[in-house]
Write a protein that holds these residues in place. Structure first.
Motif, PDB file in Angstrom:
ATOM      1  N   LEU A   1     -16.318  26.125 -48.346  1.00 17.97           N
ATOM      2  CA  LEU A   1     -16.415  24.874 -47.594  1.00 17.97           C
ATOM      3  C   LEU A   1     -17.001  23.747 -48.443  1.00 17.97           C
ATOM      4  CD1 LEU A   1     -16.171  23.260 -44.955  1.00 17.97           C
ATOM      5  CD2 LEU A   1     -18.425  24.150 -44.303  1.00 17.97           C
ATOM      6  N   VAL A   2     -18.052  24.035 -49.196  1.00 20.86           N
ATOM      7  CA  VAL A   2     -18.742  22.986 -49.948  1.00 20.86           C
ATOM      8  C   VAL A   2     -18.866  23.368 -51.422  1.00 20.86           C
ATOM      9  CG1 VAL A   2     -20.036  22.232 -47.919  1.00 20.86           C
ATOM     10  CG2 VAL A   2     -21.042  23.928 -49.456  1.00 20.86           C
ATOM     11  N   GLY A   3     -19.322  22.397 -52.215  1.00 23.71           N
ATOM     12  CA  GLY A   3     -19.475  22.621 -53.641  1.00 23.71           C
ATOM     13  C   GLY A   3     -18.324  22.034 -54.433  1.00 23.71           C
ATOM     14  N   SER A   4     -18.381  22.197 -55.738  1.00 29.11           N
ATOM     15  CA  SER A   4     -17.372  21.591 -56.619  1.00 29.11           C
ATOM     16  C   SER A   4     -15.975  22.129 -56.375  1.00 29.11           C
ATOM     17  CB  SER A   4     -17.767  21.820 -58.083  1.00 29.11           C
ATOM     18  OG  SER A   4     -17.832  23.213 -58.372  1.00 29.11           O
ATOM     19  N   LEU A   5     -15.881  23.327 -55.824  1.00 35.28           N
ATOM     20  CA  LEU A   5     -14.575  23.918 -55.492  1.00 35.28           C
ATOM     21  C   LEU A   5     -14.300  23.863 -53.993  1.00 35.28           C
ATOM     22  CD1 LEU A   5     -14.614  27.069 -57.816  1.00 35.28           C
ATOM     23  CD2 LEU A   5     -13.484  24.872 -58.216  1.00 35.28           C
ATOM     24  N   GLY A   6     -15.112  23.116 -53.262  1.00 33.74           N
ATOM     25  CA  GLY A   6     -14.999  23.066 -51.812  1.00 33.74           C
ATOM     26  C   GLY A   6     -13.923  22.137 -51.295  1.00 33.74           C
ATOM     27  N   ALA A   7     -13.816  22.087 -49.977  1.00 29.99           N
ATOM     28  CA  ALA A   7     -12.754  21.331 -49.311  1.00 29.99           C
ATOM     29  C   ALA A   7     -12.742  19.869 -49.712  1.00 29.99           C
ATOM     30  CB  ALA A   7     -12.905  21.462 -47.797  1.00 29.99           C
ATOM     31  N   SER A   8     -13.894  19.224 -49.756  1.00 32.84           N
ATOM     32  CA  SER A   8     -13.953  17.777 -49.976  1.00 32.84           C
ATOM     33  C   SER A   8     -13.593  17.392 -51.400  1.00 32.84           C
ATOM     34  CB  SER A   8     -15.342  17.250 -49.627  1.00 32.84           C
ATOM     35  OG  SER A   8     -15.695  17.589 -48.310  1.00 32.84           O
ATOM     36  N   TYR A   9     -14.212  18.063 -52.377  1.00 28.14           N
ATOM     37  CA  TYR A   9     -13.986  17.701 -53.773  1.00 28.14           C
ATOM     38  C   TYR A   9     -12.571  18.035 -54.239  1.00 28.14           C
ATOM     39  CZ  TYR A   9     -18.852  16.488 -54.730  1.00 28.14           C
ATOM     40  OH  TYR A   9     -20.075  15.872 -54.744  1.00 28.14           O
ATOM     41  N   VAL A  10     -12.059  19.182 -53.804  1.00 24.34           N
ATOM     42  CA  VAL A  10     -10.757  19.625 -54.300  1.00 24.34           C
ATOM     43  C   VAL A  10      -9.595  18.962 -53.554  1.00 24.34           C
ATOM     44  CG1 VAL A  10      -9.240  21.618 -54.633  1.00 24.34           C
ATOM     45  CG2 VAL A  10     -11.684  21.809 -55.128  1.00 24.34           C
ATOM     46  N   PHE A  11      -9.704  18.887 -52.233  1.00 26.13           N
ATOM     47  CA  PHE A  11      -8.560  18.431 -51.442  1.00 26.13           C
ATOM     48  C   PHE A  11      -8.719  17.033 -50.844  1.00 26.13           C
ATOM     49  CE2 PHE A  11      -8.799  23.125 -51.005  1.00 26.13           C
ATOM     50  CZ  PHE A  11      -7.681  23.433 -51.779  1.00 26.13           C
ATOM     51  N   GLY A  12      -9.956  16.524 -50.796  1.00 25.28           N
ATOM     52  CA  GLY A  12     -10.178  15.194 -50.237  1.00 25.28           C
ATOM     53  C   GLY A  12      -9.343  14.103 -50.885  1.00 25.28           C
ATOM     54  N   PRO A  13      -9.279  14.050 -52.217  1.00 24.66           N
ATOM     55  CA  PRO A  13      -8.511  12.975 -52.859  1.00 24.66           C
ATOM     56  C   PRO A  13      -7.040  12.959 -52.476  1.00 24.66           C
ATOM     57  CG  PRO A  13     -10.024  13.963 -54.416  1.00 24.66           C
ATOM     58  CD  PRO A  13     -10.073  14.814 -53.184  1.00 24.66           C
ATOM     59  N   GLN A  14      -6.415  14.121 -52.350  1.00 21.46           N
ATOM     60  CA  GLN A  14      -4.993  14.133 -52.016  1.00 21.46           C
ATOM     61  C   GLN A  14      -4.751  13.768 -50.548  1.00 21.46           C
ATOM     62  OE1 GLN A  14      -4.503  18.273 -53.166  1.00 21.46           O
ATOM     63  NE2 GLN A  14      -3.941  18.856 -51.098  1.00 21.46           N
ATOM     64  N   LYS A  15      -5.820  13.733 -49.755  1.00 22.03           N
ATOM     65  CA  LYS A  15      -5.702  13.348 -48.349  1.00 22.03           C
ATOM     66  C   LYS A  15      -6.067  11.889 -48.121  1.00 22.03           C
ATOM     67  CE  LYS A  15      -6.677  18.084 -46.923  1.00 22.03           C
ATOM     68  NZ  LYS A  15      -7.489  19.012 -46.120  1.00 22.03           N
ATOM     69  N   GLY A  16      -6.352  11.164 -49.201  1.00 24.54           N
ATOM     70  CA  GLY A  16      -6.609   9.732 -49.086  1.00 24.54           C
ATOM     71  C   GLY A  16      -8.038   9.316 -49.319  1.00 24.54           C
ATOM     72  N   ALA A  17      -8.914  10.236 -49.740  1.00 22.34           N
ATOM     73  CA  ALA A  17     -10.327   9.900 -49.948  1.00 22.34           C
ATOM     74  C   ALA A  17     -10.564   9.395 -51.370  1.00 22.34           C
ATOM     75  CB  ALA A  17     -11.201  11.122 -49.685  1.00 22.34           C
ATOM     76  N   ASP A  18     -11.244   8.248 -51.489  1.00 19.51           N
ATOM     77  CA  ASP A  18     -11.635   7.773 -52.814  1.00 19.51           C
ATOM     78  C   ASP A  18     -12.933   8.479 -53.212  1.00 19.51           C
ATOM     79  OD1 ASP A  18     -13.682   6.489 -51.413  1.00 19.51           O
ATOM     80  OD2 ASP A  18     -12.743   4.511 -51.539  1.00 19.51           O
ATOM     81  N   THR A  19     -13.473   8.128 -54.380  1.00 22.38           N
ATOM     82  CA  THR A  19     -14.650   8.832 -54.899  1.00 22.38           C
ATOM     83  C   THR A  19     -15.837   8.762 -53.946  1.00 22.38           C
ATOM     84  OG1 THR A  19     -13.941   8.364 -57.152  1.00 22.38           O
ATOM     85  CG2 THR A  19     -16.237   9.001 -56.848  1.00 22.38           C
ATOM     86  N   ALA A  20     -16.093   7.573 -53.400  1.00 20.14           N
ATOM     87  CA  ALA A  20     -17.217   7.410 -52.473  1.00 20.14           C
ATOM     88  C   ALA A  20     -17.007   8.229 -51.207  1.00 20.14           C
ATOM     89  CB  ALA A  20     -17.402   5.935 -52.126  1.00 20.14           C
ATOM     90  N   ALA A  21     -15.765   8.243 -50.715  1.00 20.72           N
ATOM     91  CA  ALA A  21     -15.466   9.002 -49.498  1.00 20.72           C
ATOM     92  C   ALA A  21     -15.629  10.502 -49.728  1.00 20.72           C
ATOM     93  CB  ALA A  21     -14.057   8.689 -49.017  1.00 20.72           C
ATOM     94  N   VAL A  22     -15.225  10.973 -50.907  1.00 19.22           N
ATOM     95  CA  VAL A  22     -15.369  12.391 -51.233  1.00 19.22           C
ATOM     96  C   VAL A  22     -16.842  12.790 -51.213  1.00 19.22           C
ATOM     97  CG1 VAL A  22     -15.174  14.092 -53.092  1.00 19.22           C
ATOM     98  CG2 VAL A  22     -13.219  12.651 -52.518  1.00 19.22           C
TER      99      VAL A  22
END
Length: 382
Positions: free
Chosen positions: A198-219
């Motif tokens: 769920l979390v961490g450098s290999l987690g949902a936000s860092y790995v998949f957030g950018p391809q879903k439209g999240a910029d660096t701050a959002a990630v």
């Protein structure tokens, strides 16, 4: 030869069934005397419901739910041929490609519609579920799904928080008293196409957030919110959702299912192969053909082609992968029973041209692969 054809979909151009038919035609062009078994495959991503319904002779149903931005959408779910197992894709309601590019923002998108699909299955009397989490446009940890099933996510004043990951910034308590009681009588398997926590450098936000439209701050904000979500879930459950393999699937939706719905994570390719009885068909085969739109460094980590090759290797059957495009760092596939990885592209062409001609190119590449394999087998026997 007996040849088993077990492809995933080629995203944007061919369903798994369509890919299987194109490969079957290619084999027939190589020889009319081969025995061909076509088993459409998936790994828990988009197309999994169709694949399983087709493989088991099941049925599709449609219902109106909310998409990830809260707008009404008609979404499809399936029931397997056993008449008892309901199969639902997160992407059907909350997929990345269901909404416009301008609407893609995982801080605000919600899995509420996915929960509505589960409720539709409950209403029809089903108590056995396979939940497929690939292809989502969300990163709310399954919060919206739980809300649709009756959970109340409350702020410090006892008010409902805003939907989407952003609302978790105000989360103070999760009230499950009004959860749909039928969900607790269910057997729930989670079909995952990834193993990310769920979390961490290999987690949902860092790995998949950018391809879903999240910029660096959002990630960065999403990561903070998922850690807070994990704190609440772990207080209510003995499951270590922040680090559990696969808990990051579907923008963390797997974490919500693990913690509060007693779901069990399975590798999607393995689960779908089991339901489709792939192993039974592979036994005694001479060759297995599989494929999907893109093969790259991620393919060896639970994607359909590697799952198919693993089963084939158990029975000493070689596998050839045919892909739309082939990326780098695929060497691990050759330790998993794969003898060759081939690309459909045989000349420079635009993406539109490639998508339009995918079936014909897949047919031709399959023919060439089978002819070469048959010739090699004949020489070996001599």
């Amino acid at each position: 030869m007996k040849i088993v054809v077990a492809p995933d979909s080629f995203k944007g151009s061919l369903t798994a069934s369509g890919a299987g038919e194109a490969m079957r035609q290619g084999i027939l062009k190589a020889s009319l005397h081969h025995e061909i078994v076509v088993i459409p495959m998936a790994d828990g991503g988009e197309g999994s419901v169709r694949c399983l319904v087709d493989a088991t002779g099941g049925q599709l149903f449609a219902t109106t739910v909310e998409n990830s931005t809260g707008k009404p959408i008609e979404a499809t779910y399936g029931v397997l041929g056993d008449g008892a197992t309901c199969v639902i894709e997160l992407a059907a309601a909350c997929g990345l490609y269901v909404i416009e590019k301008s609407e893609r923002n995982p801080l605000f998108t919600s899995t509420y519609g996915f929960g509505q699909l589960i409720t539709a299955g409950l209403e029809r009397g089903y108590r056995r579920f396979v939940l497929c989490l690939g292809g989502s446009g969300t990163n709310d940890g399954g919060a919206g799904m739980l809300e649709a099933l009756g959970a109340k996510l409350l702020d410090a004043n006892g008010h409902l928080i805003q939907r989407g990951a952003i609302g978790l910034s105000d989360l103070h308590a999760i009230d499950t008293a009004s959860m749909d009681p039928r969900i607790y009588a269910c057997d729930i398997q989670i079909a995952c196409d990834v193993t990310n926590p769920l979390v961490g450098s290999l987690g949902a936000s860092y790995v998949f957030g950018p391809q879903k439209g999240a910029d660096t701050a959002a990630v960065e904000l999403l990561e903070v919110l998922m850690k807070k979500w994990a704190d609440h879930l772990e207080q209510m459950s003995s499951i270590p959702v922040r680090s559990a393999a696969g808990a990051g699937a579907g923008g963390g939706t797997a974490a919500g299912i693990l913690a509060l719905l007693q779901g069990r994570i399975r590798a999607g390719s393995s689960l779908i192969a089991e339901i489709s009885e792939l192993e039974r068909h592979v036994q005694g085969a001479d060759l297995v053909l599989t494929g999907e739109g893109k093969v790259d460094s991620q393919t060896a980590h639970g994607k359909t082609p590697s799952g198919v090759a693993f089963i084939a290797k158990k029975h000493g059957v070689p596998t050839i992968i045919i892909a739309g495009t082939v990326g780098s760092n695929i060497e691990n596939l050759y330790t998993q029973g794969v003898c060759s990885v081939l690309s459909l592209l045989n000349k420079p062409m635009s993406l539109d041209e490639a998508l339009e001609n995918a079936a014909a190119m897949l047919e031709n590449t399959t023919e060439a692969a089978v002819r070469l394999f048959a010739a090699g087998s004949a020489n070996k026997n001599h």
